[in-house]
Design an enzyme around this catalytic site. Structure first.
Site, mmCIF file in Angstrom:
data_model
loop_
_atom_site.group_PDB
_atom_site.id
_atom_site.type_symbol
_atom_site.label_atom_id
_atom_site.label_comp_id
_atom_site.label_asym_id
_atom_site.label_seq_id
_atom_site.Cartn_x
_atom_site.Cartn_y
_atom_site.Cartn_z
ATOM 1 C CD GLU B 237 -15.269 -15.925 -11.763
ATOM 2 O OE1 GLU B 237 -14.715 -16.969 -12.166
ATOM 3 O OE2 GLU B 237 -15.205 -14.835 -12.375
ATOM 4 C CB SER B 517 29.621 21.654 24.961
ATOM 5 O OG SER B 517 30.912 22.146 24.704
#
Lengths: 148, 825
Positions: B237, B517
């Site tokens: 690059e 319950s």
């Protein structure tokens, strides 16, 4: 019990260090249970029998590590290691007791007392372990009452 | 110009606190010098000459236009200079802001609990393989590298990746785990043969919390990046990276020539610095002004920072792919995204591929366009060989290797949105939202992915078998599940609806429904905490009752079967969930003490102490119910439910631990009595169908709950390792037609069957003894009594009398002491 907590605390801490280390070199196994087994409900093995079956390897290794951290003053690290041991063996009273010791050293009286109670609740067959827990509880209560 | 601009810019940035450290240390005087010069040479004469121009042009009649222009020129130049300066300053501000700010934006990573392995651990080989699958280990024929495993009969070989977390930074190792059934028989290091006492496998990443813009990255420090990667980047690059000042005119010229020759854009002349700038302001715009901006910003960036800082930022900033809304930034994340490896573990050809992709991550996407990708990769390898970075043999070998990318990209979307919500709720108590999104925190949670996945499967499978469970849509039968670990209160799994992947309404946390319950164990515990007054053998009246309420109305609860059962033992009333006897007991004990006990067990919301509370007319969320039952499972010790173990910063230092804190909510002996009755619920009572649903030996305790009109179906209970709560119902509150036993229990059993490895152990605490009791009278029984029960009693609370059935037995069969006691009483 009448002696001031200020004197007893370091003594106990020294004792605890010794216990922490001795516990690692000599694997503590719960002493044989003197109490008779509950009648007819042994569908599954009791926790005492399970504890005896549980390989002491991983928990002992973690107790070692916690003892090293404790000795080097890394109390938070020791507590984290002991919590890790609790996850592996939640009904092992020794580990709860060690955590109570660390909290005692950190000045967290309330946790020290509750953890020691929890340890004793799991150690019905181990009078020696319960005795140490009683000492921790007495120490924590004295210290809390003394406003330390 | 750029230097002056930079100085002035620097001063502004210093004042604003933006500039890099050390750059504001220049004494003020040296700053003022150029400013003075600038003002004496520039602005003041400029103003004078501008005035002069105006005066002379109005005054002079014969002034030629050339003279006017010449006089105006300084003003024009000056104005342009000011504009350019302002532009450069603006660019400088933007690029420094980007560099300083954005290079630190890192998503938070959320991890499951690490799996702990040791000999004797109750885990099957399949479970370990499932965990390795979640960690995206690859099955290979020979395990060499981290992240690989092999199964051979009852043995699993795998190479762990190491545990890079606070408190323990262990390297990866080659492990051999031998299984015997559902247990690890032996655990050892496969390379040395040594036994391993305890091994913590790295935790499964379960979610990320991304910055607002969807950028995902993992940071790598320049010194930790593979040297080949750095060399390859420069070779491919930007060969003159170490020499140029941000822009490389020679490279631009070379590229122009190449492009002219080819007649199209074949080569770019951008330096790495320019590419970094381009990545910061990622757009597809390709205009000259943008190029100019980029060039100036590159010069500015190089003026502010050294080469290593820029290269380091580049490694982490460069865009390398897309996964839905998630943008893949940086080489470390790309290594994971494409190869599922750590950057340091990449092969040369894999590094070459990543470098090849810099030019166009979507054009060269190795998963979608493998041919293009391999062609460009090999071109990169050629360049590396030419430059001498790779020797010819290595290059030849690399060219022959396949791309090596994994078939499917690891997804960035969490499969566990419901659990993540719980984690976020807990985190937001201690951290700001922005910190979660950008500070790169590592969050170690308590979630057990094996338990979570099994609970999800069980819920989905059993829901389909229930009546009405197949319908979908808004009115569908919904489910919520909470699984927590006994001892620690750690939340192991959480399900918020029938579709566990759907992140919407989280019923496990947000849906408060009447518990029915499920409240009864709390009522009975409130009674049994007074051993002088109540034992499991205390006889209760189950006849109809009528309670006068404060508002003048009356309350007459009925039993589920609309029958009265006469005199029943406290044990049987709980086991069969009788309403009339429970309400009567609760009124005797006091509604207030039941409400207070709920609070002690960890319910923080205010609970109104109306008599209907005794039968569950209180709305709680499934996670609150789990909190209450955690207290029962832990022998009366209450531990706040917790989803997070610790939070570390990006450097791995612990920021926060969430330590285990317990409190004593109820005494262990009374809780033991309740647990023994709840165990009997699952053997003889409303939950007895569990006997055929659970494997033999898996002893459990639990309670059913059904609300009026079958709107809510609940089951809550525990074994030795987990507390699990299941709720079924509809969002619009229409009836489900299910009771606790016909609905939630079925799901609960299917979950526990798959996750539980330790049975409930009824190990009586000190001061509790088991006695044989005649259920008809609640008195001491003997072998002569049919249907006698073994019940636990707190010492000195045992029944005083001996049942009539026991008197038929010879005197010898009875202990003299009890016989004596019976006489005395």
């Amino acid at each position: 019990l009448n002696r001031p907590a200020r004197i007893r605390l370091p003594v106990l801490t020294g004792l605890l260090l010794a216990i922490l280390n001795s516990a690692c070199s000599v694997p503590q196994k719960p002493s044989p249970a003197p109490a008779p087994p509950p009648p007819d409900v042994t569908i599954v093995p009791s926790s005492r029998e399970l504890a005896a079956e549980t390989p002491s390897g991983p928990v002992r290794e973690l107790l070692h590590k916690a003892a090293d951290q404790y000795a080097s003053g890394d109390l938070d690290g020791a507590a984290a290691t002991l919590e890790r041991a609790i996850r592996i063996a939640p009904s092992e009273p020794l580990v709860w007791q060690r955590l109570a010791l660390v909290r005692l050293d950190q000045g967290d009286w309330e946790q020290a007392e509750t953890l020691a109670l929890r340890s004793s609740g799991l150690a019905s067959g181990n009078a020696g372990l319960r005795k140490v827990n009683q000492d921790i509880i007495a120490e924590a209560r004295d210290a809390a009452a003394g406003g330390r | 110009l750029s230097r002056v601009g930079r100085r002035v810019g620097q001063r502004i940035l210093c004042r604003a606190g933006f500039a890099a450290r050390g750059q504001c240390a220049i004494p003020n005087s040296s700053h003022r010098m150029p400013k003075k010069k600038q003002s004496s040479r520039g602005s003041r004469p400029a103003r004078r000459s501008a005035g002069a121009v105006r005066r002379r042009t109005t005054k002079g009649k014969t002034g030629s236009w050339q003279r006017g222009l010449r006089r105006a020129l300084p003003a024009v130049i000056l104005t342009s200079l000011v504009l350019v300066l302002a532009w450069v300053l603006w660019l400088d501000y933007r690029i420094v802001d980007q560099f300083e700010g954005r290079r630190w934006a890192l998503p938070a990573r959320v991890f499951a609990r690490p799996l702990e392995l040791h000999a004797g651990k109750g885990i099957a080989a399949d479970d370990l393989v499932a965990e390795l699958g979640l960690l995206r280990y690859r099955e290979v024929s020979r395990v060499r590298a981290p992240g690989e495993y092999r199964v051979s009969g009852d043995t699993v070989y795998f190479h762990s990746r190491g545990f890079p977390f606070p408190g323990e930074n262990t390297p990866g190792r080659l492990v051999r785990a031998d299984f015997a059934g559902h247990e690890i028989h032996r655990l050892g290091d496969a390379s040395t043969g040594a036994e391993i006492d305890l091994l913590r496998v790295e935790p499964v990443p379960i979610a990320s919390i991304y910055p607002g813009h969807g950028e995902d990255r993992m940071l790598v420090r320049l010194e930790d990046a593979p040297p080949l990667l750095l060399d390859a980047l420069l070779v491919v690059e930007d060969r003159r990276f170490r020499d140029h000042h941000g822009v490389d005119p020679a490279a631009i010229a070379r590229a122009m020539v190449a492009n002219l020759r080819a007649g199209r854009a074949v080569q770019g002349g951008s330096t790495l610095t320019q590419q970094l700038v381009k990545n910061y302001f990622l757009t597809n715009e390709r205009t000259l002004s943008r190029k100019l901006n980029e060039a100036v910003m590159s010069l500015l960036l190089e003026a502010h920072y050294d080469k290593d800082e820029i290269l380091g930022a580049y490694l982490n900033e460069v865009y390398l792919g897309q996964d839905g809304e998630r943008a893949i930034h940086g080489f470390a994340l790309a290594a994971q995204f494409y190869f599922e490896r750590r950057l340091g573990n990449l092969e040369p050809e894999q590094i070459a591929l990543l470098v090849a992709m810099v030019k166009g991550p979507s054009w060269y996407d190795p998963r979608r366009h493998p041919d293009r990708a391999i062609e460009r990769r090999n071109l990169v390898i050629d360049l590396l060989e030419e430059a001498g970075t790779l020797d010819p043999e290595a290059a030849a070998l690399a060219r022959k290797r396949p791309l090596g990318v994994t078939d499917a990209a690891p997804t960035g979307r969490t499969p566990f949105p419901v659990f993540l919500q719980l984690v976020r709720n807990q985190l937001l108590r201690d951290y700001r939202e922005a910190d979660l999104r950008e500070e790169g925190m590592k969050i170690l949670t308590t979630m057990d992915p094996l338990v979570q996945i099994r609970a999800e499967k069980a819920m989905q499978a059993s829901l389909l078998r229930l009546p009405g469970g197949k319908e979908d849509g808004e009115a569908a039968l919904q489910a919520a599940v909470v699984v927590t670990a006994t001892g620690t209160g750690e939340v192991a799994a959480l399900i918020g609806g029938r579709d566990p992947r759907f992140p919407g309404y989280n019923r496990a946390i947000d849906a408060a429904r009447p518990v029915g319950s499920l409240i009864k164990p709390v009522v009975y515990l409130a009674a049994l905490e007074r051993p002088g007054s109540y034992t499991l053998a205390t006889m209760l009246d189950d006849g109809p009752l009528n309670v006068k309420l404060a508002n003048g109305k009356s309350w007459s609860p009925q039993n589920y079967d609309r029958q009265s059962h006469g005199r029943v033992s406290l044990h049987d009333a709980l086991v069969h969930s009788y309403n009339q006897s429970t309400a009567r007991l609760g009124m005797e004990v006091g509604v207030e003490s039941v409400a207070r006990l709920l609070a002690r067990l960890g319910i923080e919301r205010p609970v109104p102490a109306y008599p209907s509370l005794l039968l569950g007319a209180v709305e709680l969320s499934p996670i609150e119910v789990a909190q209450v039952y955690q207290g029962f499972a832990d022998g009366g010790y209450s531990v706040p439910l917790n989803a997070i173990r610790s939070v570390a910063n990006r450097d791995g230092q612990t920021l926060n631990r969430y330590p285990l804190r317990i409190s004593q909510a109820a005494d262990a002996q009374s809780v033991f009595l309740v647990t023994s009755a709840l165990r009997d619920v699952t053997l003889q009572g409303t939950g007895k169908s569990l006997r055929k649903r659970l494997p033999p030996g898996l002893s459990v305790a639990g309670k059913t709950g059904t609300t009026n009109g079958y709107r809510d179906s609940w089951f809550a209970g525990y074994a030795g390792d987990f507390v699990t709560v299941v709720w079924l119902g509809r969002d619009d509150n229409r009836p489900t037609g299910l009771t606790g036993s016909s609905g939630a229990l079925v799901v609960w059993a299917d979950i526990m069957r798959r996750i539980s490895t330790r049975p409930l152990v009824l190990d009586a605490p000190q001061g509790v003894e088991w006695l044989r009791i005649d259920p008809a009278t609640g008195l001491l029984a003997d072998t002569g009594c049919d249907g006698a029960l073994e019940l636990p009693f707190i010492q000195s609370s045992q029944p005083a009398g001996v049942a009539p059935c026991a008197r038929r037995v010879s005197e010898k069969a009875r202990s003299p002491l009890k016989w004596l006691k019976g006489l005395l009483n």
